[in-house]
Design a protein around this motif. Structure first.
Motif, PDB file in Angstrom:
ATOM      1  N   LYS A  73       0.796  -1.225   0.000  1.00 17.22           N
ATOM      2  CA  LYS A  73       0.000   0.000   0.000  1.00 17.22           C
ATOM      3  C   LYS A  73       0.828   1.274   0.000  1.00 17.22           C
ATOM      4  CE  LYS A  73      -4.123  -1.907   2.208  1.00 17.22           C
ATOM      5  NZ  LYS A  73      -5.122  -1.736   3.297  1.00 17.22           N
ATOM      6  N   GLY A  74       2.090   1.191   0.376  1.00 16.76           N
ATOM      7  CA  GLY A  74       2.853   2.409   0.549  1.00 16.76           C
ATOM      8  C   GLY A  74       2.388   3.154   1.777  1.00 16.76           C
ATOM      9  N   VAL A  75       2.715   4.448   1.858  1.00 18.60           N
ATOM     10  CA  VAL A  75       2.309   5.269   3.003  1.00 18.60           C
ATOM     11  C   VAL A  75       1.601   6.519   2.497  1.00 18.60           C
ATOM     12  CG1 VAL A  75       4.576   6.425   3.077  1.00 18.60           C
ATOM     13  CG2 VAL A  75       3.103   6.446   5.102  1.00 18.60           C
ATOM     14  N   THR A  76       0.491   6.855   3.127  1.00 15.10           N
ATOM     15  CA  THR A  76      -0.317   8.007   2.746  1.00 15.10           C
ATOM     16  C   THR A  76      -0.111   9.137   3.736  1.00 15.10           C
ATOM     17  OG1 THR A  76      -1.980   6.617   1.680  1.00 15.10           O
ATOM     18  CG2 THR A  76      -2.667   8.833   2.313  1.00 15.10           C
ATOM     19  N   PHE A  77       0.051  10.363   3.234  1.00 14.79           N
ATOM     20  CA  PHE A  77       0.322  11.533   4.060  1.00 14.79           C
ATOM     21  C   PHE A  77      -0.938  12.386   4.188  1.00 14.79           C
ATOM     22  CE2 PHE A  77       4.228  10.165   2.105  1.00 14.79           C
ATOM     23  CZ  PHE A  77       5.170  10.271   3.120  1.00 14.79           C
ATOM     24  N   THR A  78      -1.309  12.679   5.420  1.00 15.99           N
ATOM     25  CA  THR A  78      -2.479  13.513   5.701  1.00 15.99           C
ATOM     26  C   THR A  78      -2.017  14.746   6.469  1.00 15.99           C
ATOM     27  OG1 THR A  78      -3.954  11.589   5.788  1.00 15.99           O
ATOM     28  CG2 THR A  78      -4.727  13.613   6.845  1.00 15.99           C
ATOM     29  N   PRO A  79      -2.141  15.946   5.892  1.00 17.00           N
ATOM     30  CA  PRO A  79      -1.605  17.145   6.551  1.00 17.00           C
ATOM     31  C   PRO A  79      -2.454  17.707   7.677  1.00 17.00           C
ATOM     32  CG  PRO A  79      -2.521  17.708   4.409  1.00 17.00           C
ATOM     33  CD  PRO A  79      -2.603  16.221   4.523  1.00 17.00           C
ATOM     34  N   TYR A  80      -3.788  17.468   7.654  1.00 14.13           N
ATOM     35  CA  TYR A  80      -4.665  18.063   8.665  1.00 14.13           C
ATOM     36  C   TYR A  80      -5.723  17.076   9.158  1.00 14.13           C
ATOM     37  CZ  TYR A  80      -2.884  22.693   7.343  1.00 14.13           C
ATOM     38  OH  TYR A  80      -2.093  23.776   7.092  1.00 14.13           O
ATOM     39  N   SER A  81      -5.330  16.068   9.873  1.00  9.95           N
ATOM     40  CA  SER A  81      -6.224  15.159  10.599  1.00  9.95           C
ATOM     41  C   SER A  81      -7.143  14.306   9.734  1.00  9.95           C
ATOM     42  CB  SER A  81      -7.090  15.923  11.615  1.00  9.95           C
ATOM     43  OG  SER A  81      -6.297  16.537  12.599  1.00  9.95           O
ATOM     44  N   THR A  82      -7.846  14.925   8.793  1.00 10.32           N
ATOM     45  CA  THR A  82      -8.881  14.222   8.052  1.00 10.32           C
ATOM     46  C   THR A  82      -8.300  13.420   6.899  1.00 10.32           C
ATOM     47  OG1 THR A  82     -10.423  16.027   8.556  1.00 10.32           O
ATOM     48  CG2 THR A  82     -11.075  14.460   6.859  1.00 10.32           C
ATOM     49  N   VAL A  83      -8.436  12.107   7.001  1.00 13.56           N
ATOM     50  CA  VAL A  83      -7.942  11.226   5.949  1.00 13.56           C
ATOM     51  C   VAL A  83      -8.866  11.346   4.739  1.00 13.56           C
ATOM     52  CG1 VAL A  83      -7.403   8.841   5.324  1.00 13.56           C
ATOM     53  CG2 VAL A  83      -7.005   9.651   7.670  1.00 13.56           C
ATOM     54  N   ASP A  84      -8.288  11.703   3.594  1.00 12.61           N
ATOM     55  CA  ASP A  84      -9.063  11.894   2.373  1.00 12.61           C
ATOM     56  C   ASP A  84      -8.306  11.259   1.206  1.00 12.61           C
ATOM     57  OD1 ASP A  84     -10.425  12.735   0.125  1.00 12.61           O
ATOM     58  OD2 ASP A  84     -10.654  14.807   0.774  1.00 12.61           O
ATOM     59  N   ARG A 140       7.274  20.571   7.683  1.00 16.85           N
ATOM     60  CA  ARG A 140       6.068  21.300   8.095  1.00 16.85           C
ATOM     61  C   ARG A 140       4.964  20.390   8.624  1.00 16.85           C
ATOM     62  NH1 ARG A 140       2.177  22.740   9.900  1.00 16.85           N
ATOM     63  NH2 ARG A 140       0.780  24.482   9.369  1.00 16.85           N
ATOM     64  N   TYR A 141       4.768  19.243   8.001  1.00 18.19           N
ATOM     65  CA  TYR A 141       3.593  18.437   8.305  1.00 18.19           C
ATOM     66  C   TYR A 141       3.883  17.034   8.841  1.00 18.19           C
ATOM     67  CZ  TYR A 141       0.851  21.954   5.796  1.00 18.19           C
ATOM     68  OH  TYR A 141       0.255  23.134   5.390  1.00 18.19           O
ATOM     69  N   ILE A 185      -0.272  10.913   9.769  1.00 12.53           N
ATOM     70  CA  ILE A 185      -1.322  11.930   9.917  1.00 12.53           C
ATOM     71  C   ILE A 185      -0.846  13.035  10.847  1.00 12.53           C
ATOM     72  CG2 ILE A 185      -3.702  12.365  10.616  1.00 12.53           C
ATOM     73  CD1 ILE A 185      -4.290   9.411  10.111  1.00 12.53           C
ATOM     74  N   HIS A 186      -0.770  14.228  10.307  1.00 10.75           N
ATOM     75  CA  HIS A 186      -0.411  15.410  11.113  1.00 10.75           C
ATOM     76  C   HIS A 186      -1.693  16.095  11.579  1.00 10.75           C
ATOM     77  CE1 HIS A 186       1.586  19.192  12.230  1.00 10.75           C
ATOM     78  NE2 HIS A 186       0.580  19.791  11.619  1.00 10.75           N
ATOM     79  N   SER A 187      -1.713  16.479  12.854  1.00  8.63           N
ATOM     80  CA  SER A 187      -2.843  17.234  13.408  1.00  8.63           C
ATOM     81  C   SER A 187      -2.313  18.436  14.153  1.00  8.63           C
ATOM     82  CB  SER A 187      -3.685  16.367  14.351  1.00  8.63           C
ATOM     83  OG  SER A 187      -4.238  15.250  13.682  1.00  8.63           O
ATOM     84  N   GLU A 188      -3.083  19.531  14.165  1.00  8.50           N
ATOM     85  CA  GLU A 188      -2.689  20.730  14.892  1.00  8.50           C
ATOM     86  C   GLU A 188      -3.889  21.606  15.143  1.00  8.50           C
ATOM     87  OE1 GLU A 188      -1.435  23.802  11.325  1.00  8.50           O
ATOM     88  OE2 GLU A 188       0.105  22.450  12.085  1.00  8.50           O
ATOM     89  N   TRP A 189      -3.721  22.539  16.057  1.00  9.30           N
ATOM     90  CA  TRP A 189      -4.785  23.524  16.308  1.00  9.30           C
ATOM     91  C   TRP A 189      -4.895  24.438  15.093  1.00  9.30           C
ATOM     92  CZ3 TRP A 189      -5.394  28.773  16.341  1.00  9.30           C
ATOM     93  CH2 TRP A 189      -6.588  29.254  16.917  1.00  9.30           C
TER      94      TRP A 189
END
Length: 235
Positions: free
Chosen positions: A100-111, A155-156, A229-233
Motif C-alpha cells: 500500500k505504501g504510506v499516505t500523508f495527511t496534513p490536517y487530521s482528516t484522511v481523504d 512542516r507536516y 497523519i499530522h494534526s494541529e490547532w
C-alpha cells in the motif's frame, strides 16, 4: 508521586524492552500510552543507530501476529519515529507497507482523493528528491499544498521533535480541532500510535498543540506503516 512514576517507568522498560524511546511510558487503562515529559538530560539515539534499529528488531515469529498486543506495535512506531528524526529514508522504507505504501495527511482528516501516497521505493529515494508534489489542501483556505518532500516533512510530519512528546496514545485520539478526526474510518484495518504535544509555547496556552499519528496495518506477520497523519490547532 514523581518517584512512583519513575519506578513504574523503569519496570515497564525492563519488562517490554522499549529502549527505542528517549522517554518512558506507562499504559493507561484505556490502552493509551502516557509518557512523562522528557528531561533536558535525555539524549537522542545517535544517527549511526537508525538503520540498525530498523533491521534489528526481533524477527517475526512463525506464530500469527497478535494484533491485540501493543508491544510490537509500539516498538515499530518507535523505530519509525527515530528514522523520521534522523531523516533516514532508507530505514523508513523498510517499515512501509510493501503493498500500500504510506499516505500523508496534513490536517487530521484522511481523504484518499486528496492525500498523497508514496511507495516504499519512493520513500527510500527522498533524500535526493527535489520534485514538488501536491500533498492535500491547506486548512481553511483550500489551496493545494505544493511542496518538496523535504519541505513537507519539515512542516507536516516532523514539525517538532516527537521523540520527546509528553503524551503517547494507542488507538486513542488525544485532541480534536475543527478538522474531522476519521483515522478509524480511513484505516478500518489499521492501528495507530499518536505522539501529542498539548502545546509548544507556554504563551500560546495550548493554541499550538500538535500531534503525529503513525498508522500501521498487519502484513507478512508484522506491522507496516500505511499512514502519517499530522494534526494541529487551527482557526
Amino acid at each position: 508521586m514523581k518517584k512512583t512514576v519513575i519506578c513504574t517507568v523503569v519496570a515497564l522498560l525492563a519488562g517490554f524492552a522499549l529502549g527505542i524511546f528517549c522517554g518512558s511510558g506507562v499504559l493507561s487503562g484505556t490502552g493509551g500510552l502516557v509518557r512523562a515529559t522528557a528531561s533536558a538530560a535525555d539524549s537522542p539515539l545517535p544517527a549511526t543507530m537508525n538503520l540498525a534499529l530498523a533491521t534489528g528488531l526481533p524477527a517475526p515469529t512463525s506464530l500469527p501476529l497478535d494484533e491485540t498486543d501493543n508491544t510490537r506495535l509500539v516498538e515499530r512506531a518507535g523505530v519509525v519515529l527515530e528514522a523520521l528524526k534522523q531523516k533516514d529514508y532508507t530505514a523508513l522504507a523498510t517499515l512501509i507497507s510493501p503493498g500500500k505504501g504510506v499516505t500523508f495527511t496534513p490536517y487530521s482528516t484522511v481523504d484518499p482523493d486528496r492525500d498523497h501516497t508514496m511507495t516504499a521505493s519512493q520513500i527510500a529515494g527522498l533524500a535526493s528528491d527535489d520534485n514538488v508534489y501536491v500533498w492535500g489542501v491547506e486548512d481553511g483556505r483550500g489551496d493545494p499544498i505544493k511542496l518538496t518532500a523535504a519541505d513537507y516533512f519539515e512542516r507536516y510530519v516532523f514539525n517538532t521533535d516527537y521523540t520527546q512528546a509528553p503524551v503517547i496514545g494507542i488507538d486513542n485520539v488525544q485532541a480534536c480541532g475543527n478538522a474531522l478526526e476519521n483515522v478509524a474510518e480511513g484505516y478500518p484495518d489499521g492501528r495507530f500510535v499518536e505522539y501529542y504535544f498539548p502545546g509548544l509555547n507556554p504563551k500560546m496556552e495550548g493554541f499550538d498543540w500538535c500531534s503525529l499519528k503513525l498508522v500501521f496495518e498487519a502484513a507478512e506477520n508484522d506491522w507496516y506503516l500505511v499512514g502519517l497523519i499530522h494534526s494541529e490547532w487551527t482557526i
